[in-house]
Design a protein around this motif. Structure first.
Motif, PDB file in Angstrom:
ATOM      1  N   LEU A  98       0.828  -1.212   0.000  1.00 22.83           N
ATOM      2  CA  LEU A  98       0.000   0.000   0.000  1.00 22.83           C
ATOM      3  C   LEU A  98       0.863   1.264   0.000  1.00 22.83           C
ATOM      4  N   THR A 207      -9.940   5.529  -2.456  1.00 25.06           N
ATOM      5  CA  THR A 207     -10.102   4.143  -2.013  1.00 25.06           C
ATOM      6  C   THR A 207      -8.728   3.492  -2.026  1.00 25.06           C
ATOM      7  N   TRP A 208      -8.347   2.941  -0.888  1.00 27.16           N
ATOM      8  CA  TRP A 208      -6.971   2.473  -0.694  1.00 27.16           C
ATOM      9  C   TRP A 208      -7.015   1.017  -0.232  1.00 27.16           C
ATOM     10  N   GLY A 209      -6.358   0.147  -0.952  1.00 27.59           N
ATOM     11  CA  GLY A 209      -6.360  -1.264  -0.543  1.00 27.59           C
ATOM     12  C   GLY A 209      -7.246  -2.100  -1.438  1.00 27.59           C
ATOM     13  N   SER A 210      -7.167  -1.818  -2.736  1.00 25.40           N
ATOM     14  CA  SER A 210      -8.021  -2.485  -3.722  1.00 25.40           C
ATOM     15  C   SER A 210      -7.663  -3.957  -3.916  1.00 25.40           C
TER      16      SER A 210
END
Lengths: 396, 314, 85
Positions: A98, A207-210
């Motif tokens: 990330l 949106t973080w952590g797809s």
């Protein structure tokens, strides 16, 4: 610009972290990391350090708290050892993926079982593949310096990865030495506030952590590898900049110690370098051509610097305080991977030394050098790892 | 809710937009829409691994119009704690932290982290969207799976009637940490759900809401019945809806017309093996015990808002 | 399209993904029967019902055809009909 105090190594690290003004600290106690996080807790309790200190129920959560804090745009710090570092493993992989920068002290301690608090590098070496940069300190002073550099490197927009400063448990964390501390204003100029590239921002919701698939996953992995390789330039630059402020030159990615014209070069990381330097000095006095390359930055692996330092040597004897069970020590494997097929490359003599706190005394270093010079390769030319100081007589 | 208010709600900016990949009729997706409708946009959402994470985050396509992070399966609460600590350090006090996790990430693999967060009292509203199994991997047993439900790892067979144990009473465990607010809700009663989220947001510290979110795909019922199944779960007593403030129950959703558990069970494939079995009685007894324990039967107390909201009675 | 650092994605970008193609049944809203109560909008898991000046409108670009709106409508103003492909 600086003042010198006699400090325990753990205290020196706490002073470095304090000077870096982290917003968030999170830790779970484990020997021999405890004195660092206790010192920081005291600094927060006394109002000397204005940080949120999250006292978690596991190392997994400690690493997770600093990851969340980093994503929210805060400078963050944690520390652990041994089992605790292994428990953090999954978190560290994900945080590297990330691209969440933070700093973690890896206080080296052997891994169970049998359970022990003795020092070796098995814990941090087990994390070598996860995308976290790793520095190894030889002294408390160097541990102090490396922590200052670590935040700056981790947060660089072209790096954005966690950085781990590794230091030998007990030997460095629990012994006292004079440590020169920089004034706060100097550190503030060297390390300004963290300016994240991305952070969790209600005005620009991201949106973080797809979830990703095979069409992009390899490129995400490659971009971490590229950031690691690119970090070498940043590390050299930051080490130089810090060296100018401190007046201390502890080397770049590696420290080459009396390697000029050396026939045998020893290679090691951490506090054992002190003993090796004594032996090198003594042998040089006796006319033997030996030297030391001490790896300060293990990930990214500084093969260019190592190559320059060992050119012309006959043998590089690697002291690995870790072992990949079923193969050999990690550093010797890295070195062989980079040397193989390179014309004029020295032979690599893999040694397992200092495992589980086994002392690496000057005689042990001398024995390694003797074997390196004599060459105790097998008939097929392969060189099996030499377990320095092993007691075969007690094996079942 | 009156017509005017419903239209206003519809006109509000949607914080959870179309294009996510939940199964048709997903109770969890519906719950999340209404959670965000109740919190408004000044929240950061942390979601541990699970259905919600998977159907909302295929790379390049996000329905979240609030900042959102997924890190791992077992660390939703601790990542949320880290975000909360950072916000405090940065003095961004008006931004609130919301964790929304499934029952696997909450009851099971994230339980240690949840307990740590609750014990510290970190300023996080943790919402468990509970569908009672690991749906993301095809419906395996979790600590939230109800007694006798069929799952792929605890299937009924010649020697088995499905899940052997009762569902873990997580709200009680959460409450035992001494947190200021604990509630259970159901996606079948959306007004009640939104009210509880708003109430939870009025407190600082750790708060917990557990929302029953029926799953048509794995529970095995047609996708138009998600709310009907949810309502029957409440009306038979198996899904008690209540809220606790500072350790005391302050409201329960009363059951106006109690229905037998079979009405709830027969709609769901996961309970079909049970319908002609004596053990059905045990579930009915369990439902009756729950009704007694929470005082779910009888008229609502005067002024209780919880009966006025929610879907029409059918 | 270039990948982003840390796989960070713009919020709301799922609107590019039209889930309407999943639909097996199509909800048809009878505006004459509709009393504008908003229940259909409220119960849609896909945020695919919108209030507009003329009344509620179902967005077939995203509606997956779950049938919740039709089942929950107190006026029975929504009928599900098989989707023709």
């Amino acid at each position: 610009m600086s003042r010198t105090q006699v400090l325990e190594g753990s205290e020196a690290v706490a002073w470095a972290v304090r000077a870096c003004r982290p917003h968030v600290i999170s830790a779970f106690p484990i020997s021999p990391q405890t004195h660092i996080v206790e010192q920081l807790a005291r600094m927060v309790a006394d109002g000397e350090l204005d940080a949120q200190y999250v006292r978690v129920e596991s190392e997994f959560s400690a690493a997770s708290v600093v990851s969340g804090a980093s994503a929210a745009g805060s400078r963050a710090y944690t520390a652990s050892s041994s089992q605790g570092l292994l428990l953090m493993t999954e978190v560290l992989y994900a945080s590297a993926g990330l691209r969440l920068p933070f700093v973690i002290t890896g206080v080296n301690r052997a891994v169970s079982a049998p359970i022990t608090i003795q020092v070796d590098h098995q814990d941090t070496i087990s994390l070598r593949d996860c995308g976290v940069l790793q520095f190894y300190a030889e002294s408390a002073q160097e541990a102090y310096d490396l922590h200052l550099a670590a935040f700056k490197i981790a947060e660089a927009p072209d790096v954005l990865l966690p950085v781990m400063v590794c230091m030998d448990g007990w030997i460095l964390t629990h012994s006292y030495e004079p440590v020169s501390l920089l004034e706060q204003e100097v550190v503030d100029r060297f390390l300004p506030q963290f300016r994240p590239v991305h952070f969790l921002d209600v005005n620009h919701p991201k949106t973080w952590g797809s979830y990703a698939e095979e069409d992009v996953l390899m490129e995400f992995r490659y971009s971490i590898q590229r950031a690691m390789e690119g970090a070498k330039t940043r590390i050299r630059e930051v080490f130089t900049q810090l060296g100018e402020l401190t007046g201390r030159d502890q080397g770049g990615l590696v420290e080459a110690y009396r390697t000029e014209g050396a026939e045998v070069v020893l290679m090691a990381m951490g506090s054992v370098a002190g003993t090796i330097k004594e032996v090198v000095d003594a042998l040089r006095e006796e006319g033997q051509k030996v030297g030391l390359v001490r790896i300060r930055c293990y990930r990214p692996f500084p093969h260019e610097e190592i190559w320059s330092a060992v050119r012309g040597a006959k043998v590089v004897a690697v002291l690995d305080a870790n072992v990949s069970m079923g193969s050999e020590g990690a550093v010797s494997m890295d070195l062989k991977a980079k040397f193989y097929g390179r014309p004029g490359a020295p032979k690599v003599f893999p040694c397992i030394a200092g495992l589980g706190g086994r002392e690496v005394a000057p005689e042990v270093v001398r024995e390694i050098i003797r074997r390196a010079l004599e060459g105790d390769e097998a008939e097929d030319g392969s060189w099996q790892p030499y377990w320095a100081g092993l007691r075969p007589e007690i094996l079942p | 809710m009156g017509k005017k208010r419903k239209r206003d709600a519809a006109a509000e900016e949607e914080l959870f937009v179309s294009g996510h990949r939940a199964c048709p009729g997903c109770g969890m997706a519906l719950a999340v829409r209404h959670i965000l409708r109740a919190t408004g946009k000044d929240v950061i959402v942390v979601t541990p691994t699970g259905c919600l994470e998977t159907f909302t985050s295929p790379y390049g396509y996000s329905p979240w119009r609030v900042p959102w992070i997924h890190h791992l399966f077992e660390n939703g609460p601790s990542v949320a704690s880290g975000v909360a600590a950072a916000l405090k350090a940065q003095k961004r006090d008006h931004i609130r932290v919301l964790a929304i996790g499934g029952d696997g990430g909450t009851f099971d693999i994230g339980f240690g982290a949840l307990s740590g967060m609750l014990e510290r009292g970190d300023d996080v509203l943790y919402i468990c969207v509970d569908n009672g199994a690991y749906m993301n991997t095809g419906g395996q047993r979790s600590g939230a799976t109800p007694l006798y439900a069929a799952t792929t790892t605890d299937p009924p067979g010649r020697r088995s009637l499905g899940k052997r144990e009762r569902k873990k009473d997580l709200p009680a465990i959460v409450a035992a940490h001494g947190v200021p607010y604990v509630a259970t809700a159901s996606v079948a009663y959306l007004g009640d759900l939104r009210r509880k989220v708003r109430r939870a947001m009025a407190f600082r510290g750790s708060r917990y809401i557990q929302i029953d979110t029926p799953c048509p795909s794995v529970w095995g019922f047609p996708s138009h019945l998600t709310l009907e199944v949810g309502r029957l779960g409440v009306k038979c007593g198996l899904i008690p809806l209540y809220e606790m403030e500072n350790g005391q129950i302050v409201s329960v959703k009363r059951i106006k017309r109690k229905v037998p558990v079979t009405e709830y069970l027969r709609l769901q494939r996961r309970f079909h093996h049970l319908l002609d079995r004596d053990e059905l009685k045990r579930l009915q007894e369990f439902a009756d015990d729950t009704i007694r324990r929470y005082g779910l039967l009888g008229p609502s107390e005067k002024g209780g808002s919880h009966d006025r909201e929610g879907g029409p009675e059918r | 399209m270039k990948i982003t650092i840390g796989a960070v994605v713009e919020g709301g970008s799922s609107l590019q993904y039209r889930t309407g193609s999943w639909r097996l049944e199509r909800p048809i809203l009878d505006h004459d029967a509709c009393k504008d109560c908003g229940r259909c909008e409220e119960v849609c898991p896909d945020s695919a019902v919108h209030w507009e000046e003329a009344g509620f409108r179902i967005d077939y670009d995203y509606c997956k055809g779950c049938g919740l709106c039709a089942y929950e409508c107190p006026e029975e103003a929504i009928q599900m009909i098989p989707e023709e492909k």
